[in-house]
Design an enzyme around this catalytic site. Structure first.
Site, PDB file in Angstrom:
ATOM      1  N   ILE A  30     -35.660  45.075 -26.623  1.00 20.15           N
ATOM      2  CA  ILE A  30     -35.011  46.387 -26.552  1.00 20.15           C
ATOM      3  C   ILE A  30     -33.580  46.251 -27.084  1.00 20.15           C
ATOM      4  O   ILE A  30     -32.608  46.295 -26.330  1.00 20.15           O
ATOM      5  CB  ILE A  30     -35.004  46.940 -25.104  1.00 20.15           C
ATOM      6  CG1 ILE A  30     -36.394  46.869 -24.474  1.00 20.15           C
ATOM      7  CG2 ILE A  30     -34.518  48.402 -25.101  1.00 20.15           C
ATOM      8  CD1 ILE A  30     -36.442  47.272 -23.005  1.00 20.15           C
ATOM      9  N   PRO A  31     -33.449  46.052 -28.400  1.00 25.16           N
ATOM     10  CA  PRO A  31     -32.096  45.965 -28.950  1.00 25.16           C
ATOM     11  C   PRO A  31     -31.379  47.305 -28.777  1.00 25.16           C
ATOM     12  O   PRO A  31     -31.999  48.363 -28.920  1.00 25.16           O
ATOM     13  CB  PRO A  31     -32.318  45.636 -30.428  1.00 25.16           C
ATOM     14  CG  PRO A  31     -33.734  45.994 -30.722  1.00 25.16           C
ATOM     15  CD  PRO A  31     -34.477  45.936 -29.424  1.00 25.16           C
ATOM     16  N   HIS A  32     -30.108  47.247 -28.428  1.00 27.30           N
ATOM     17  CA  HIS A  32     -29.373  48.504 -28.225  1.00 27.30           C
ATOM     18  C   HIS A  32     -27.901  48.306 -28.524  1.00 27.30           C
ATOM     19  O   HIS A  32     -27.365  47.212 -28.420  1.00 27.30           O
ATOM     20  CB  HIS A  32     -29.575  49.036 -26.800  1.00 27.30           C
ATOM     21  CG  HIS A  32     -29.307  48.033 -25.713  1.00 27.30           C
ATOM     22  ND1 HIS A  32     -30.225  47.065 -25.375  1.00 27.30           N
ATOM     23  CD2 HIS A  32     -28.247  47.843 -24.912  1.00 27.30           C
ATOM     24  CE1 HIS A  32     -29.732  46.320 -24.398  1.00 27.30           C
ATOM     25  NE2 HIS A  32     -28.527  46.768 -24.100  1.00 27.30           N
ATOM     26  N   GLY A  33     -27.284  49.406 -28.943  1.00 24.17           N
ATOM     27  CA  GLY A  33     -25.867  49.364 -29.270  1.00 24.17           C
ATOM     28  C   GLY A  33     -25.183  50.655 -28.876  1.00 24.17           C
ATOM     29  O   GLY A  33     -25.800  51.718 -28.882  1.00 24.17           O
TER      30      GLY A  33
END
Length: 151
Positions: free
Chosen positions: A65-68
């Site tokens: 769950i890559p997030h920025g």
């Protein structure tokens, strides 16, 4: 906010070729840049890489769950991608990843961001859902599967 609330059909991609973590993140950011006009794909990639430097967003069982967080962003954008072959992602269980659920959130939406991450983690903690996601043969089937499985 749940994944079903924010995921759009044109941000759902099934079985892309992804030979590396960076290539998959590049594809995700290219897609998201079409929705987030305030930021370039490069800026989106920078936000994901900055987060990955704090620790891998690979949560195990082939899922990440890559997030920025983004300054000046107006809304939350989600992109879901599956890859034709799993890629090394430095996940917590050291297994390669083939399901990516990426989130881009306004910098000042911290509480909503955490709620959304929790709902995604809960949805994908169901091994049956992950198995069905991996069986999807089209972007539309993947999108519909996510929409039908709201918690």
């Amino acid at each position: 906010m749940t994944l079903q609330d924010i995921l759009m059909p044109d941000c759902t991609f099934c079985a892309i070729s992804g030979s590396s973590k960076k290539r998959v993140l590049d594809k995700i950011c290219t897609v998201a840049a079409n929705k987030i006009v305030e930021h370039s794909a490069y800026e989106l990639l920078e936000s994901l890489i900055a987060r990955e430097k704090l620790g891998s967003t690979g949560i195990g069982n082939g899922i990440a769950i890559p997030h920025g967080r983004l300054p000046n962003a107006k809304s939350v954008v989600a992109v879901i991608v599956t890859t034709d072959i799993p890629v090394n992602f430095d996940a917590i269980d050291n297994k390669p990843v083939d399901i990516f659920i990426a989130l881009f959130v306004p910098e000042d939406a911290c509480k909503e961001h955490l709620t959304t991450l929790q709902s995604i983690a809960k949805l994908f903690s169901d091994k049956h859902i992950a198995k069905q996601v991996r069986k999807c043969q089209s972007n539309e089937a993947l999108f519909n599967l996510i929409q039908e499985n709201s918690h």
